[in-house]
Scaffold this motif. Structure first.
Motif, PDB file in Angstrom:
ATOM      1  N   PRO A   1       0.793  -1.234   0.000  1.00 32.72           N
ATOM      2  CA  PRO A   1       0.000   0.000   0.000  1.00 32.72           C
ATOM      3  C   PRO A   1       0.822   1.279   0.000  1.00 32.72           C
ATOM      4  O   PRO A   1       0.553   2.202  -0.781  1.00 32.72           O
ATOM      5  CB  PRO A   1      -0.851  -0.139   1.270  1.00 32.72           C
ATOM      6  N   ILE A   2       1.847   1.356   0.839  1.00 37.60           N
ATOM      7  CA  ILE A   2       2.650   2.585   0.880  1.00 37.60           C
ATOM      8  C   ILE A   2       3.482   2.728  -0.396  1.00 37.60           C
ATOM      9  O   ILE A   2       3.703   3.848  -0.881  1.00 37.60           O
ATOM     10  CB  ILE A   2       3.552   2.626   2.141  1.00 37.60           C
ATOM     11  N   ALA A   3       3.948   1.609  -0.979  1.00 42.37           N
ATOM     12  CA  ALA A   3       4.693   1.679  -2.234  1.00 42.37           C
ATOM     13  C   ALA A   3       3.801   2.218  -3.350  1.00 42.37           C
ATOM     14  O   ALA A   3       4.229   3.035  -4.176  1.00 42.37           O
ATOM     15  CB  ALA A   3       5.238   0.296  -2.610  1.00 42.37           C
ATOM     16  N   ILE A   4       2.564   1.772  -3.379  1.00 44.84           N
ATOM     17  CA  ILE A   4       1.612   2.224  -4.394  1.00 44.84           C
ATOM     18  C   ILE A   4       1.300   3.706  -4.204  1.00 44.84           C
ATOM     19  O   ILE A   4       1.309   4.496  -5.149  1.00 44.84           O
ATOM     20  CB  ILE A   4       0.334   1.376  -4.344  1.00 44.84           C
ATOM     21  N   ALA A   5       1.025   4.093  -2.953  1.00 43.07           N
ATOM     22  CA  ALA A   5       0.701   5.488  -2.676  1.00 43.07           C
ATOM     23  C   ALA A   5       1.847   6.413  -3.077  1.00 43.07           C
ATOM     24  O   ALA A   5       1.635   7.443  -3.743  1.00 43.07           O
ATOM     25  CB  ALA A   5       0.376   5.658  -1.196  1.00 43.07           C
ATOM     26  N   LEU A   6       3.059   6.052  -2.709  1.00 44.11           N
ATOM     27  CA  LEU A   6       4.207   6.901  -3.044  1.00 44.11           C
ATOM     28  C   LEU A   6       4.486   6.901  -4.544  1.00 44.11           C
ATOM     29  O   LEU A   6       4.911   7.918  -5.102  1.00 44.11           O
ATOM     30  CB  LEU A   6       5.443   6.436  -2.274  1.00 44.11           C
ATOM     31  N   GLY A   7       4.251   5.764  -5.201  1.00 45.54           N
ATOM     32  CA  GLY A   7       4.405   5.737  -6.653  1.00 45.54           C
ATOM     33  C   GLY A   7       3.496   6.750  -7.319  1.00 45.54           C
ATOM     34  O   GLY A   7       3.890   7.447  -8.263  1.00 45.54           O
ATOM     35  N   ALA A   8       2.257   6.863  -6.814  1.00 45.77           N
ATOM     36  CA  ALA A   8       1.297   7.805  -7.378  1.00 45.77           C
ATOM     37  C   ALA A   8       1.631   9.248  -7.023  1.00 45.77           C
ATOM     38  O   ALA A   8       1.412  10.163  -7.821  1.00 45.77           O
ATOM     39  CB  ALA A   8      -0.108   7.468  -6.882  1.00 45.77           C
ATOM     40  N   LEU A   9       2.174   9.462  -5.817  1.00 42.88           N
ATOM     41  CA  LEU A   9       2.382  10.830  -5.321  1.00 42.88           C
ATOM     42  C   LEU A   9       3.703  11.453  -5.768  1.00 42.88           C
ATOM     43  O   LEU A   9       3.735  12.611  -6.208  1.00 42.88           O
ATOM     44  CB  LEU A   9       2.307  10.836  -3.788  1.00 42.88           C
ATOM     45  N   ILE A  10       4.805  10.702  -5.638  1.00 40.07           N
ATOM     46  CA  ILE A  10       6.122  11.300  -5.930  1.00 40.07           C
ATOM     47  C   ILE A  10       6.970  10.462  -6.893  1.00 40.07           C
ATOM     48  O   ILE A  10       8.090  10.829  -7.221  1.00 40.07           O
ATOM     49  CB  ILE A  10       6.919  11.546  -4.633  1.00 40.07           C
ATOM     50  N   GLY A  11       6.445   9.314  -7.337  1.00 37.88           N
ATOM     51  CA  GLY A  11       7.218   8.446  -8.214  1.00 37.88           C
ATOM     52  C   GLY A  11       7.470   9.069  -9.575  1.00 37.88           C
ATOM     53  O   GLY A  11       6.607   9.745 -10.124  1.00 37.88           O
ATOM     54  N   LYS A  12       8.665   8.828 -10.103  1.00 41.73           N
ATOM     55  CA  LYS A  12       9.018   9.276 -11.453  1.00 41.73           C
ATOM     56  C   LYS A  12       9.449   8.044 -12.243  1.00 41.73           C
ATOM     57  O   LYS A  12      10.453   7.401 -11.903  1.00 41.73           O
ATOM     58  CB  LYS A  12      10.135  10.313 -11.425  1.00 41.73           C
ATOM     59  N   SER A  13       8.697   7.726 -13.293  1.00 42.08           N
ATOM     60  CA  SER A  13       8.982   6.505 -14.047  1.00 42.08           C
ATOM     61  C   SER A  13      10.348   6.553 -14.718  1.00 42.08           C
ATOM     62  O   SER A  13      10.950   5.505 -14.966  1.00 42.08           O
ATOM     63  CB  SER A  13       7.889   6.248 -15.081  1.00 42.08           C
ATOM     64  N   GLU A  14      10.858   7.749 -14.979  1.00 40.02           N
ATOM     65  CA  GLU A  14      12.178   7.862 -15.627  1.00 40.02           C
ATOM     66  C   GLU A  14      13.291   7.333 -14.723  1.00 40.02           C
ATOM     67  O   GLU A  14      14.371   6.982 -15.191  1.00 40.02           O
ATOM     68  CB  GLU A  14      12.468   9.320 -15.986  1.00 40.02           C
ATOM     69  N   TYR A  15      13.023   7.257 -13.410  1.00 38.34           N
ATOM     70  CA  TYR A  15      14.021   6.734 -12.477  1.00 38.34           C
ATOM     71  C   TYR A  15      14.087   5.211 -12.490  1.00 38.34           C
ATOM     72  O   TYR A  15      14.946   4.634 -11.817  1.00 38.34           O
ATOM     73  CB  TYR A  15      13.713   7.201 -11.055  1.00 38.34           C
TER      74      TYR A  15
END
Length: 432
Positions: free
Chosen positions: A74-88
């Motif tokens: 859950p926290i991985a998903i939430a952070l992916g949506a909030l601050i994640g950058k796919s280019e990383y």
């Protein structure tokens, strides 16, 4: 020497498979897919539906998420949506802050904001599907066949990427056909400047181990082993215990969710650690040259990549079996072994470790990694003494490549029912 054109293919393959990663690659891959879905959506999602293959779910349930002090998806998903950058890519969460974690916790607390389900109608073992919605807008991203391998992107019915019908995975797209002999020849004859890049694996993974030894992560196995051989002398103060402590320490930190990058192999940080640290520590303790270290690391990492080509990115077989087989080859080379001894070492590893189950990513992975690399040292010593498990024993064949195929057939096909039972046990535990 391997022809230049083929060397370039192998180098490209290595650079694709040996990459930096922060955190366990399964939940991080889910965060990556979530980040891509949010980017495709164009705004913060109100609802996120995530569908995962059993192997992804299994490997993401019990592992720490970097920078959060929390465990699980859950926290991985939430952070992916909030601050994640796919280019990383596999460092998708490296911009994580305490403020972002707090916002992520709020997102998790919202009813029906994040829904996670098993995708049980697929054969692919590495599958992540994320659908994000905001108002009337809907975006979907799918990763399949590799931790960063996007096969589908769609926003409001407009498809921008669709590789699903081709049925190709990252591995199927590779054109490099490897054998153990080719791996050995490449590692030992390629111009040294062409493979010098592999030293970055040493720098990242040794730094992770050293940082872990300063703190207390997971079960603290690495630190415990270091303290034992420094003070209690239970196992002695020698290269063997140095290998065990440094390798397990890096794994301790990674599984606990430390915000420390490691160099992964074939989509796994633990495999990258296990393919790197035993070789590095042996080389340093025995004063090997930089060229010898580069070639040994190349042999180790490329052996692991070769085995994973037929095993697949995820399976019921613990990845330490593959990575430790790679480091066994590297150590054998540093001991002065030639191709015959490297071949013996691989046969010994397959005869010993085949069948070790993967029951998800978690702190106790450091125990399995340590078991794998201790077997690697034993198998290398046996090989240098011209001792090799023979073709009349078990699954070993005269041709080492066939022995490798036997290992990967068991892991990719024979242990499928084991995989299902492991997941069933993990998701139906009793507290009585």
């Amino acid at each position: 020497m391997i022809p230049q054109a083929e060397r370039e293919q192998i180098i490209a393959l290595m650079k694709k498979e040996v990459v930096p990663a922060i955190g366990c690659t399964e939940p991080i891959a889910v965060a990556l897919c979530t980040a891509k879905a949010a980017e495709t959506l164009g705004c913060k999602p109100e609802h996120i539906n995530v569908y995962l293959s059993a192997n992804i779910l299994k490997n993401a349930m019990g592992v720490g998420i970097p920078g959060t002090g929390m465990i699980g998806l859950p926290i991985a998903i939430a952070l992916g949506a909030l601050i994640g950058k796919s280019e990383y890519q596999l460092e998708v969460l490296k911009d994580c802050t305490p403020e972002a974690v707090e916002e992520g916790k709020q997102m998790i607390a919202e009813p029906n904001c994040i829904n996670i389900a098993l995708k049980d109608d697929i054969e692919e073992k590495l599958y992540i599907e994320v659908t994000s919605t905001s108002g009337n807008d809907v975006a979907t991203a799918i990763i399949s066949g590799g931790h960063t391998h996007f096969v589908y992107l769609c926003r409001n019915g407009e498809v921008s990427l669709d590789k699903r019908s081709k049925g190709t995975s990252e591995q199927e797209e590779e054109s490099v056909e490897l054998t153990l002999r080719k791996v050995y020849d490449f590692a030992t004859t390629a111009p040294i400047d062409e493979i010098r890049f592999i030293l970055e694996a040493k720098h990242l993974n040794k730094n992770a181990a050293e940082q872990a030894l300063k703190g207390c992560y997971g079960h603290g196995l690495g630190r415990m082993l270091k303290e034992n051989h420094n003070e209690k002398q239970i196992m002695g103060n020698n290269t063997f215990t140095h290998i065990l402590s440094y390798t397990s320490a890096a794994c301790d930190a990674r599984m606990a969710g430390a915000m420390i990058p490691v160099m992964s192999n074939s989509g796994s940080g633990n495999q990258g650690i296990a393919a790197t640290m035993p070789v590095v520590i042996y080389a340093e303790d025995n004063h090997k040259s930089e060229e010898e270290l580069i070639r040994a690391l190349t042999l180790s990492h490329l052996t692991a990549i070769y085995i994973k080509q037929s095993l697949g990115k995820l399976s019921a077989l613990c990845g330490c079996v593959v990575a430790a087989t790679g480091s066994c080859c590297g150590i054998t080379y540093l001991m002065g072994g030639k191709y015959a001894q490297v071949m013996y070492a691989v046969q010994n590893m397959i005869a010993t470790l085949t069948g070790m189950i993967c029951d998800g990513a978690k702190p106790s992975c450091s125990l399995k990694v340590t078991s794998g690399v201790s077997t690697a040292v034993m198998s290398a010593i046996m090989a240098m003494d011209e001792k090799c498990v023979t073709p009349v024993e078990g699954i070993i064949e005269e041709n080492v490549n066939r022995s490798i195929r036997n290992l990967t057939r068991i892991g990719a096909e024979g242990m499928n029912e084991t995989d299902k039972m492991v997941l069933d046990i993990m998701t139906h535990k009793h507290n009585d």
